[in-house]
Design an enzyme around this catalytic site. Structure first.
Site, PDB file in Angstrom:
ATOM      1  CB  CYS A   2     -13.776 -36.283  40.083  1.00 52.46           C
ATOM      2  SG  CYS A   2     -14.439 -36.194  38.417  1.00 52.46           S
ATOM      3  NE  ARG A  27     -12.072 -32.326  44.395  1.00 54.85           N
ATOM      4  CZ  ARG A  27     -10.763 -32.139  44.381  1.00 54.85           C
ATOM      5  NH1 ARG A  27     -10.178 -31.564  45.419  1.00 54.85           N
ATOM      6  NH2 ARG A  27     -10.038 -32.515  43.367  1.00 54.85           N
ATOM      7  CG  ASN A  98     -10.415 -37.086  40.951  1.00 58.94           C
ATOM      8  OD1 ASN A  98     -11.474 -37.708  40.924  1.00 58.94           O
ATOM      9  ND2 ASN A  98      -9.967 -36.467  42.034  1.00 58.94           N
ATOM     10  N   GLY A  99      -9.567 -36.963  36.425  1.00 62.57           N
ATOM     11  CA  GLY A  99      -8.735 -36.635  35.274  1.00 62.57           C
ATOM     12  C   GLY A  99      -9.270 -37.225  33.987  1.00 62.57           C
ATOM     13  CD  GLU A 478     -15.446 -12.282  39.904  1.00 59.85           C
ATOM     14  OE1 GLU A 478     -15.784 -12.922  40.926  1.00 59.85           O
ATOM     15  OE2 GLU A 478     -14.951 -12.833  38.909  1.00 59.85           O
ATOM     16  CE  LYS A 482     -17.741 -14.867  42.039  1.00 62.63           C
ATOM     17  NZ  LYS A 482     -16.946 -15.386  40.920  1.00 62.63           N
ATOM     18  CD  GLU A 485     -18.651 -18.446  38.327  1.00 63.53           C
ATOM     19  OE1 GLU A 485     -17.620 -19.129  38.193  1.00 63.53           O
ATOM     20  OE2 GLU A 485     -18.788 -17.598  39.234  1.00 63.53           O
ATOM     21  CE  LYS A 601     -13.988 -22.778  45.341  1.00 63.94           C
ATOM     22  NZ  LYS A 601     -14.521 -21.411  45.180  1.00 63.94           N
TER      23      LYS A 601
END
Length: 606
Positions: A2, A27, A98-99, A478, A482, A485, A601
């Site tokens: 956030c 983000r 945030n959190g 990886e 990718k 994602e 992110k």
């Protein structure tokens, strides 16, 4: 994750808040909102989806005021709805957060019994209700906010705005980053410096447990014990916070294309003209280290797995690599003469930060590889090694990954020389290999168009396998990550030698297999695995150099040519086809490349 922004300004703040939130879009988020105080009146506007939806609403329902807070939300407690979007307002107070508030259910039950009923599914609303409860009891806004903070358990960054208070924002951090920006007669609050870049380059980073009372005259910060705290004000480099696509369709495409330049910058910051690798003080005495523990999450974890091969083969240093979310709860013993090394692009990854704090007082030294020098992980490390990648906006890490690998490889060579496991001549060869990397990266990126046709075929698949052997195995992992994602295609990666131990059962004509195999000492074994796949009508897409593609012979479904390169830098170079295949596949499927669904992110909550 956030994003938070707050402004006490000289001008109307709604446009400033929205513009700052746009800079935090990278983000990840699924709703957004702002609140302002105008002539003492507290109001808010919220919308689900992209920020353009909030902007549209503000055109029809404008918000006036020169004090305000804003938020982009990534849903945790409660679905992404307007009712659950921030800011949350309870009577005279609005809150952005945030959190995660871990004890919100107990607090909600207490507040419910006191007649303050929850209207949302979120944990954040509990903070605004609790603050209202204390204000109803006669407390001032600042005292009420501080009293509420005393009751909270969990990780959070918070900003409070109050009815009738056009010159006050209360801010606090515990586990999630928060920064204060200084202007001329104006003050700002943001999740990071990027949000505040157009407004100020003078930043104070709150430390763990800090609480800040912000007015236009300045900021008063108190530490976790309530004592006045004098936190340093720093001037951030504005170039590092510039965000634009530079003519590319997506940020991810731009960031892939930037890799030759940023890698050259990384090398320039660590390599002297004489070929010496220089580290920031205090450095590391690798002759006093018997063991290395590396901890990270996601793509950074795969960077650690790659570095494990390098550290053990080149520096002869035993390495343990762990996922941060497992490491922090596994509570492993940390033997004497251990170096703990943490890798994080943001430097704020919650699990990685918690793992670092577990190692404090146990490991001989704590080092980190980070992209944000002022981040929590950097500040809490004995030695922080910046990767100099610049701001990375795309959720799927590209240039940060290759810069992480480059810094880790230089650290390996530094360790190997100190431990006398390589000669001067070998060191010179490896340094020359590193210096060749930017040019080779350019050549690899030039194959982008050639990868499009393979990517279009991959876009039709439901399942894809990636294979790699030795140091290329983490690159296969990886590549699969990718693809998952940003294209939402199910992909798995395996060490090539494990094929016959189960995964070969998945092979048929509908499952493409991407094989990452430069022509190295293990290439012949990988070719044997490819033959096993093709014998079962599997479709092999081979990524190799010209010699490897020729020796592999006919029968492959697709071939992707890579430039010849020294073995030591092959994992860094072969990250490019992993990135480009995922990118072009996602474009072919029409997914949101830069902001894939359900992802953020920077993961600043557990």
């Amino acid at each position: 994750m956030c994003g938070i922004v707050g402004v006490l300004g000289d001008h109307e703040v709604a446009p400033m808040l929205v513009e700052a939130l746009k800079r935090l879009e990278y983000r990840g988020y699924d709703s957004a909102g702002i609140a302002t105080v105008n002539n003492g009146v507290l109001e808010r506007r919220r919308a689900v989806g992209k920020l353009v939806n909030l902007s549209d609403r503000l055109v029809h329902e404008p918000l006036a005021g020169k004090a305000g807070i804003g938020h982009t939300r990534w849903a945790t407690h409660g679905a992404p709805t307007e009712g659950n979007a921030h800011p949350h307002q309870s009577g005279p107070v609005a809150v952005v957060h945030n959190g995660i508030i871990e004890n919100f259910r107990d607090l909600r039950a207490e507040l419910d019994a006191a007649g303050l009923k929850s209207q949302t599914e979120t944990d954040t609303e509990t903070v605004s209700l609790l603050t209202q409860h204390y204000m109803d009891g006669g407390m001032s806004p600042v005292d009420a906010a501080f009293a509420a903070l005393d009751r909270l358990e969990g990780a959070f960054a918070l900003a409070f705005l109050f009815q009738g208070q056009g010159d006050l924002i209360v801010a606090a951090r515990k586990g999630s980053p928060l920064a204060i920006g200084h202007g001329d007669g104006e003050m700002f609050v943001g999740s990071d410096a990027i949000a505040l870049a157009p407004m100020t380059d003078r930043i104070t980073y709150l430390e763990e447990g800090d609480r800040a009372v912000v007015t236009r005259a300045g900021v008063e910060i108190r530490d976790a014990n309530g004592a006045l705290a004098n936190r340093a004000m720093r001037q951030v480099q504005m170039d590092s916070t510039r965000i634009d696509k530079a003519g590319h369709k997506h940020f991810m495409a731009k960031e892939i294309a930037e890799q030759p330049v940023v890698l050259a910058n990384t090398l320039a910051n660590y390599l002297s003209a004489e070929g010496e690798i220089t580290l920031p003080d205090p450095g590391i005495d690798f002759t006093a280290i018997d063991r290395l523990t590396m901890v990270a999450c996601g793509t950074a974890y795969y960077a650690c797995l790659t570095a494990k091969y390098w550290f053990e083969q080149i520096a002869r240093l035993p390495v343990e690599v762990d996922v941060a979310s497992e490491f922090r709860y596994r509570e492993p013993p940390i033997p004497a003469r251990t170096l703990a090394l943490f890798v994080s692009q943001s430097g704020e990854t919650a699990d990685t930060l918690a793992a670092l704090r577990y190692c404090e007082g146990k490991a001989d030294k704590i080092a980190s590889v980070i992209n944000v020098p002022e981040s929590s992980i950097a500040r809490e490390s004995d030695l922080a090694l910046p990767i100099f990648a610049g701001v990375e906006v795309g959720v799927a890490s590209t240039k940060a990954f290759t810069c992480q690998l480059t810094v880790l490889l230089m650290l390996v060579l530094k360790a190997a020389r100190a431990r006398e496991t390589i000669t001067d001549e070998q060191m010179a060869e490896h340094i020359a290999s590193l210096r060749s990397l930017p040019a080779l990266m350019n050549h690899a990126i030039e194959q982008s168009s050639a990868m499009k046709s393979t990517a279009r075929k991959l876009a039709e698949a439901r399942d894809i396998l990636f294979l790699g052997r030795g140091v290329m195995y983490p690159l296969a992992l990886e590549g699969a990550l990718k693809l998952k994602e940003i294209s939402y295609i199910h992909a798995e990666a395996y060490a090539s030698g494990e094929l016959k131990h189960g995964p070969i059962a998945l092979i048929d004509k509908s499952v493409p297999v991407v094989v990452m195999a430069p022509r190295d000492a293990l290439f012949d074994k990988t070719v044997s695995n490819m033959q096993e796949i093709m014998a079962r009508k599997g479709k092999v897409a081979l990524i190799s150099n010209s010699v490897g593609l020729k020796e592999a012979g006919d029968g492959t479904w697709a071939k992707i040519a890579m430039p010849d390169c020294p073995d030591i830098i092959a994992p860094i170079l072969y990250a490019v086809p992993a990135q480009l295949l995922a990118y072009h596949t996602a474009v072919a499927k029409g997914t949101d490349v830069d902001q894939p669904r359900n992802l953020a992110k920077s993961v600043t909550v557990e």
